[in-house]
Write a protein that holds these residues in place. Sequence first.
Motif, PDB file in Angstrom:
ATOM      1  N   PRO A  15     -13.886 -28.313  95.242  1.00 36.96           N
ATOM      2  CA  PRO A  15     -14.564 -28.113  96.155  1.00 36.96           C
ATOM      3  C   PRO A  15     -15.927 -29.674  96.000  1.00 36.96           C
ATOM      4  O   PRO A  15     -15.661 -29.681  95.244  1.00 36.96           O
ATOM      5  CB  PRO A  15     -16.140 -26.954  95.910  1.00 36.96           C
ATOM      6  CG  PRO A  15     -14.722 -25.645  96.002  1.00 36.96           C
ATOM      7  CD  PRO A  15     -14.129 -26.772  94.570  1.00 36.96           C
ATOM      8  N   PRO A  16     -16.265 -30.482  97.541  1.00 36.87           N
ATOM      9  CA  PRO A  16     -16.760 -31.743  97.383  1.00 36.87           C
ATOM     10  C   PRO A  16     -17.898 -31.468  96.824  1.00 36.87           C
ATOM     11  O   PRO A  16     -17.863 -32.536  95.958  1.00 36.87           O
ATOM     12  CB  PRO A  16     -16.631 -31.580  99.134  1.00 36.87           C
ATOM     13  CG  PRO A  16     -15.584 -30.923  99.367  1.00 36.87           C
ATOM     14  CD  PRO A  16     -15.974 -29.770  98.815  1.00 36.87           C
ATOM     15  N   LEU A  17     -18.792 -30.602  96.280  1.00 44.19           N
ATOM     16  CA  LEU A  17     -20.091 -31.127  95.948  1.00 44.19           C
ATOM     17  C   LEU A  17     -19.772 -30.711  94.074  1.00 44.19           C
ATOM     18  O   LEU A  17     -20.566 -31.349  93.446  1.00 44.19           O
ATOM     19  CB  LEU A  17     -20.841 -29.951  96.261  1.00 44.19           C
ATOM     20  CG  LEU A  17     -21.948 -30.018  97.550  1.00 44.19           C
ATOM     21  CD1 LEU A  17     -22.713 -29.358  97.431  1.00 44.19           C
ATOM     22  CD2 LEU A  17     -22.423 -31.213  97.377  1.00 44.19           C
ATOM     23  N   LEU A  18     -18.746 -29.856  94.099  1.00 44.57           N
ATOM     24  CA  LEU A  18     -18.230 -29.680  92.559  1.00 44.57           C
ATOM     25  C   LEU A  18     -17.424 -30.522  91.751  1.00 44.57           C
ATOM     26  O   LEU A  18     -17.362 -30.994  91.052  1.00 44.57           O
ATOM     27  CB  LEU A  18     -18.173 -28.398  91.985  1.00 44.57           C
ATOM     28  CG  LEU A  18     -18.986 -26.767  92.933  1.00 44.57           C
ATOM     29  CD1 LEU A  18     -18.329 -26.073  92.859  1.00 44.57           C
ATOM     30  CD2 LEU A  18     -20.006 -26.795  92.620  1.00 44.57           C
ATOM     31  N   ALA A  19     -17.411 -31.369  92.393  1.00 43.55           N
ATOM     32  CA  ALA A  19     -16.321 -32.067  92.060  1.00 43.55           C
ATOM     33  C   ALA A  19     -17.030 -33.115  90.838  1.00 43.55           C
ATOM     34  O   ALA A  19     -15.681 -33.858  89.955  1.00 43.55           O
ATOM     35  CB  ALA A  19     -16.182 -33.204  92.980  1.00 43.55           C
ATOM     36  N   PRO A  20     -17.350 -33.492  90.996  1.00 43.75           N
ATOM     37  CA  PRO A  20     -18.221 -34.579  89.371  1.00 43.75           C
ATOM     38  C   PRO A  20     -17.596 -33.958  88.592  1.00 43.75           C
ATOM     39  O   PRO A  20     -17.387 -34.359  87.101  1.00 43.75           O
ATOM     40  CB  PRO A  20     -19.464 -35.053  89.536  1.00 43.75           C
ATOM     41  CG  PRO A  20     -20.068 -34.801  91.161  1.00 43.75           C
ATOM     42  CD  PRO A  20     -19.171 -33.616  91.915  1.00 43.75           C
ATOM     43  N   LEU A  21     -17.603 -32.667  87.925  1.00 41.82           N
ATOM     44  CA  LEU A  21     -16.969 -32.316  87.082  1.00 41.82           C
ATOM     45  C   LEU A  21     -15.384 -32.321  86.615  1.00 41.82           C
ATOM     46  O   LEU A  21     -15.428 -31.959  85.643  1.00 41.82           O
ATOM     47  CB  LEU A  21     -17.477 -30.636  87.132  1.00 41.82           C
ATOM     48  CG  LEU A  21     -18.873 -30.530  87.652  1.00 41.82           C
ATOM     49  CD1 LEU A  21     -19.009 -28.280  87.378  1.00 41.82           C
ATOM     50  CD2 LEU A  21     -19.780 -30.320  85.632  1.00 41.82           C
ATOM     51  N   VAL A  22     -14.664 -32.533  87.520  1.00 47.63           N
ATOM     52  CA  VAL A  22     -14.079 -33.111  86.761  1.00 47.63           C
ATOM     53  C   VAL A  22     -13.540 -34.130  87.443  1.00 47.63           C
ATOM     54  O   VAL A  22     -12.577 -34.674  86.005  1.00 47.63           O
ATOM     55  CB  VAL A  22     -11.991 -32.445  87.943  1.00 47.63           C
ATOM     56  CG1 VAL A  22     -12.970 -30.960  87.628  1.00 47.63           C
ATOM     57  CG2 VAL A  22     -13.253 -32.719  89.185  1.00 47.63           C
TER      58      VAL A  22
END
Length: 369
Positions: A329-336
């Motif tokens: 999901p766009p908001l969670l993307a930084p983690l990957v």
Amino acid sequence: EKGGYDTFMAKEIDEQPKAVADTLLARSDEQGRLVLDEMRIDEAALADVDKVVIVSCGTSSYAGMVAKYAIERWARIPVEIEYSHEFRYRDPVIGARTLVVSISQSGETMDTLMAVRHARELGATTVAVCNTHGSTIPRESDGVLYTHAGPEVAVASTKAFVAQITAIYLLGLYLAQLRGTLAAADIKGVLAELHAVPDKVQKVLDGSGHVRQIARWMADTRSVLFLGRHVGFPVALEGALKLKELAYIHAEGFAAGELKHGPIALIEPGQPVFVVVPSPEGDDSVHAKVISNIQEIRARGARTIVIAEEGDDAVVPYAEEIIRVPQTPPLLAPLVTVVPLQVFACELAGAKGLDVDQPRNLAKSVTVE
Ligand code: F6R
């Protein structure tokens, strides 16, 4: 104690799935409501907050930037982000309804400690997002939200960063729950997506051979640029910081939208540019705009190294190299998306024969102002 790894940093990069999973552990009750036990702050007071100010330095400040996107979106509270060392000296407008959130891996960063003390003097409520139990900043704050990355030994922060971002998502969801800005089902949905992240990070790590190869090819590079937009912007900044710190290469991160306002002048044939591409699932126009940025720099001869989701074919015509990450999901993307950039910096520094764990001139915790 490096457990078979050459460096602590390599080990800590590999520990990131666990850092995220452990930070998510035991955060909800039987009804599926978020419970942040260590917060120690009255729920009514938290629900009544009218502004959040995030203070932090370095890598932790990029976690703060991600937090702004998430908290504003979910909890509909204005969020200001500021370096701890700037905060105190500009006479900030802070009051009893301000929540000041500090983010610090060590809990001992003097700049951040002084910012927290200043916030308390002004009457704000303070919460520490911290990785080190019993350290000074959480002790001096009203509440604390511990990240569970485990001890981070390498000077450059990696697993603490993903744990900080995870914790800040929890804080954002918690504020949304208290304020009623997200339905319980939506909060559960985001939590389920968060619980799926550790496996995705593992996938990125398992597939990191390609980015390692690129790093070795680029060992003589003198300058690298990083572009990102939305939550990809702090990821770009973090990619640049890691490369500066570890490989002593001049590196800069930009908001992709700024390119045409100046930085595009830097693009000349052969210039390596990493581009963190937002998910096509998010705001369509943001994705399309980043694709057009890649096209523009490619047309000027840049070597484009693109971090994009699996299945995002729009990047193919303009990318010299594509590093794939699982759909998130766009908001969670930084983690990957941050993971390949960490691996890149670590591998490149190793290829140059540098001391990855103890880069020159740096200390693990900066206990002077
Ligand atoms: C970068 C790095 C530093 C720290 C910064 C804040 O790899 O490690 O930029 O993030 O010094 O440190 P903490 O989080 O301990 O306050």
